[in-house]
Design a protein around this motif. Sequence first.
Motif, PDB file in Angstrom:
ATOM      1  N   ALA A  81      25.729 -30.798 -41.052  1.00  0.00           N
ATOM      2  CA  ALA A  81      25.359 -31.790 -40.037  1.00  0.00           C
ATOM      3  C   ALA A  81      25.875 -33.144 -40.503  1.00  0.00           C
ATOM      4  O   ALA A  81      25.965 -33.400 -41.709  1.00  0.00           O
ATOM      5  CB  ALA A  81      23.856 -31.831 -39.843  1.00  0.00           C
ATOM      6  N   ASP A  83      24.508 -36.190 -40.302  1.00  0.00           N
ATOM      7  CA  ASP A  83      23.568 -37.157 -40.873  1.00  0.00           C
ATOM      8  C   ASP A  83      22.132 -36.705 -40.598  1.00  0.00           C
ATOM      9  O   ASP A  83      21.883 -35.756 -39.853  1.00  0.00           O
ATOM     10  CB  ASP A  83      23.796 -38.561 -40.293  1.00  0.00           C
ATOM     11  CG  ASP A  83      23.853 -38.570 -38.771  1.00  0.00           C
ATOM     12  OD1 ASP A  83      22.970 -37.950 -38.152  1.00  0.00           O
ATOM     13  OD2 ASP A  83      24.787 -39.174 -38.216  1.00  0.00           O
ATOM     14  N   THR A  86      20.934 -36.599 -36.799  1.00  0.00           N
ATOM     15  CA  THR A  86      21.341 -35.428 -36.029  1.00  0.00           C
ATOM     16  C   THR A  86      20.417 -34.247 -36.320  1.00  0.00           C
ATOM     17  O   THR A  86      20.000 -33.521 -35.410  1.00  0.00           O
ATOM     18  CB  THR A  86      22.788 -35.038 -36.367  1.00  0.00           C
ATOM     19  OG1 THR A  86      23.646 -36.147 -36.066  1.00  0.00           O
ATOM     20  CG2 THR A  86      23.232 -33.818 -35.576  1.00  0.00           C
ATOM     21  N   ARG A  89      16.952 -34.841 -34.665  1.00  0.00           N
ATOM     22  CA  ARG A  89      16.958 -34.610 -33.217  1.00  0.00           C
ATOM     23  C   ARG A  89      16.984 -33.120 -32.898  1.00  0.00           C
ATOM     24  O   ARG A  89      16.298 -32.651 -31.984  1.00  0.00           O
ATOM     25  CB  ARG A  89      18.152 -35.318 -32.584  1.00  0.00           C
ATOM     26  CG  ARG A  89      17.992 -36.830 -32.502  1.00  0.00           C
ATOM     27  CD  ARG A  89      19.078 -37.461 -31.658  1.00  0.00           C
ATOM     28  NE  ARG A  89      20.407 -37.291 -32.239  1.00  0.00           N
ATOM     29  CZ  ARG A  89      20.926 -38.130 -33.143  1.00  0.00           C
ATOM     30  NH1 ARG A  89      20.210 -39.167 -33.584  1.00  0.00           N
ATOM     31  NH2 ARG A  89      22.143 -37.944 -33.619  1.00  0.00           N
TER      32      ARG A  89
END
Length: 237
Positions: A81, A83, A86, A89
């Motif tokens: 991913a 960060d 991200t 979420r």
Amino acid sequence: MPLYLYAVTDADHPLPVEGATGIGASPAPLRAVRASRVAAVVSDAPAQLRAKRRDLLAHQKVLLMLGAAGAVIPLRFGTLAPDDGTVHRALADQESLFTDRLREVEDRVEFNVKALQDEDTAVREVLRDTPEARRLSALTRDGSGTHDDQVALGTVVAAGVQALQAEYARDIAHRLEPLAHRTAAGDPTGEVFLNLSLLIERGRADVFAASVDQVAQSLGHGLELRVTGPLPPYSFV
């Protein structure tokens, strides 16, 4: 900084373990990115990610460590991913789904059972028990058979081996599946004619292992069971 993801757990899962690290030549510490009810176990991603034995084993070691401490949804090797935001979420958006999956595998572990049969043994069984195979084999041995007979022999033997191993697979699965909460069948490969994953209550792991031993001992010559586990529930999330 890009993140490498290992698993999803409950938010209150006891992690990170003190001093635990992840993958890479210079592995970074493990940490958690949390939403309200679930968390992702992550580390900083290595500069170069390749499926090296060192890193595959490191990934598995993290999953085994997490699984020993509570429910875990294993993620595939190589999951990245960009960060923390991200990841957060994604956790928030799918929190209910992740929570349901975690409850499904809570206090359960995976065992994988593979059944193998030596090819020569299987062929001998078919020749012994199939009249048409015996007839065609005799023609081939004494030289009176035609090319078509040889082709037919190969076809009959191949079908016989497939039917024989399908029967063995059904019998083995029938004897083991009642011990499992869920099962997942994998594809046979080579001499492996049964590839079965079973989700077992953690407290019944010893009972399951003993049952597999009993089944293995009852199999005929040339048949073998290979068992891997307990494992994180790779096949059930």
